[in-house]
Design an enzyme around this catalytic site. Structure first.
Site, mmCIF file in Angstrom:
data_model
loop_
_atom_site.group_PDB
_atom_site.id
_atom_site.type_symbol
_atom_site.label_atom_id
_atom_site.label_comp_id
_atom_site.label_asym_id
_atom_site.label_seq_id
_atom_site.Cartn_x
_atom_site.Cartn_y
_atom_site.Cartn_z
ATOM 1 C CE LYS A 240 -3.782 -2.159 2.593
ATOM 2 N NZ LYS A 240 -4.243 -2.268 3.940
ATOM 3 N NE ARG A 241 6.811 0.030 3.126
ATOM 4 C CZ ARG A 241 6.543 -1.214 3.400
ATOM 5 N NH1 ARG A 241 5.153 -1.498 3.836
ATOM 6 N NH2 ARG A 241 7.355 -2.171 3.627
#
Length: 283
Positions: A240-241
Site C-alpha cells: 500500500k505504501r
C-alpha cells in the site's frame, strides 16, 4: 474443520498481493470443506478509514470469493487489555520510552521488524512520565514457556525462536493504537477459531513470537501456511505504501474480477508482476 481468514487493515486500498493472499486462504478452506473468515483489522490509529471496509467487501465479491465476516478489531479492545494485564501480572512486560531513532542508533542486530531492540529499558525504573510502550521480556517468557515448536504446511516443523525479534512491543504508546499486531492477531485468531493461519512469507518470523504468546496465554496452536509473495518489476513486494495499483480501480474500470482470480490461481500474472520463491523452494 479447517478455518482460515483474511484480515486486511483499512489504511489503504487492496492490491493484487491482497487478492492473491485472500484467494489462497479462501481456496484452502473451501477445498477442505472448511470456513473462510474476513476480519477487519481497524486499530491502526488515525490511518484507519472505516469507508475502506466496504470497499474491501466489494473487492472480494468481485473476485468471486465467499466468506463469513467476524467482528472487527475495534470491538475487541477489552480482550487485548485483559491479555496485557495478565502478562504484566506474570512479570513479563516492562515499560519502554525509547524512540525509534534511539533504538536504531543503539541496536546491534537487525531482525524481521527492523533493528532489534537492545533492551535499554529492561530492568529500569518503572516510574516513567508520559506514555510508554510495553515490551515482552522474551528471555524471561521463554524461561517460563520452555522449548516450543510450530508447524508451517510448506516449511515443516519449526523450533520457535522469538528471541531473534528481540523484546517486541505488545502495547503501543499511542492511545488510538492500543495493541501491537503481535498481540492483537494472536488473540483474534484464537477467538475466531482459526486453525490454519494463511499469510505471506514476509510474516514467517512473526509466527515465532505468536507461538510464544499462545503458550503464555494458554491459547490453541494453529498450523501456519506462509505463501509466496507477489513482486513488482524491481522485485519488491507489492505494498500500500508504495501505491501499488488497487483492486478497486481495476474493478471500477470494468475489469473482470473472476477472470483475474483465475489468472492468479493459475500463476498467469499481469505484466511486470512475478511470484517470489516459496518456502518449499517452488516459484
Amino acid at each position: 474443520m479447517t478455518v482460515t481468514r483474511f484480515a486486511p487493515s483499512p489504511n489503504g486500498s487492496l492490491h493484487l498481493g491482497h487478492a492473491y493472499s485472500a484467494i489462497v486462504a479462501h481456496d484452502l478452506a473451501k477445498s477442505r470443506g472448511g470456513r473462510f473468515l474476513v476480519r477487519i483489522e481497524d486499530i491502526d490509529g488515525t490511518r484507519s478509514r472505516p469507508s475502506l471496509a466496504e470497499e474491501f467487501r466489494a473487492d472480494l465479491a468481485w473476485l468471486g470469493l465467499e466468506w463469513e465476516e467476524v467482528p472487527a478489531q475495534s470491538s475487541r479492545l477489552a480482550s487485548y487489555e485483559a491479555a496485557a494485564t495478565r502478562l504484566r501480572e506474570m512479570g513479563l512486560l516492562y515499560p519502554c520510552r525509547c524512540t525509534r531513532a534511539e533504538i536504531a542508533a543503539a541496536a546491534l542486530t537487525k531482525g524481521p521488524d527492523g533493528p532489534v531492540y537492545p533492551g535499554t529499558c529492561r530492568g529500569a525504573d518503572d516510574d516513567f512520565a508520559g506514555p510508554v510502550a510495553w515490551r515482552l521480556d522474551v528471555r524471561k517468557a521463554l524461561a517460563q514457556s520452555g522449548p516450543l515448536t510450530w508447524i508451517d504446511e510448506l516449511a515443516g516443523e519449526q523450533i520457535a525462536r522469538p528471541d531473534l525479534a528481540g523484546d517486541v512491543v505488545l502495547v503501543r504508546k499511542e492511545a488510538d493504537t492500543p495493541a501491537s499486531y503481535h498481540l492483537a492477531v494472536t488473540l483474534d485468531d484464537a477467538a475466531d477459531g482459526v486453525s490454519l493461519v494463511t499469510r505471506g512469507m514476509d510474516l514467517f518470523a512473526a509466527s515465532h513470537v505468536h507461538r510464544l504468546l499462545q503458550a503464555l496465554l494458554g491459547l490453541p496452536v494453529p498450523v501456519w501456511h506462509h505463501h509466496a509473495l507477489l513482486l513488482d518489476a524491481d522485485g519488491t513486494k507489492l505494498a500500500k505504501r508504495r501505491n501499488s495499483p488497487s483492486l478497486a480501480n481495476r474493478r471500477r474500470a470494468g475489469e473482470d474480477g473472476l477472470a483475474l482470480a483465475t489468472t492468479l490461481r493459475e500463476g498467469r500474472l499481469p505484466a511486470g508482476i512475478t511470484l517470489s520463491e516459496g518456502l518449499d523452494g517452488t516459484p
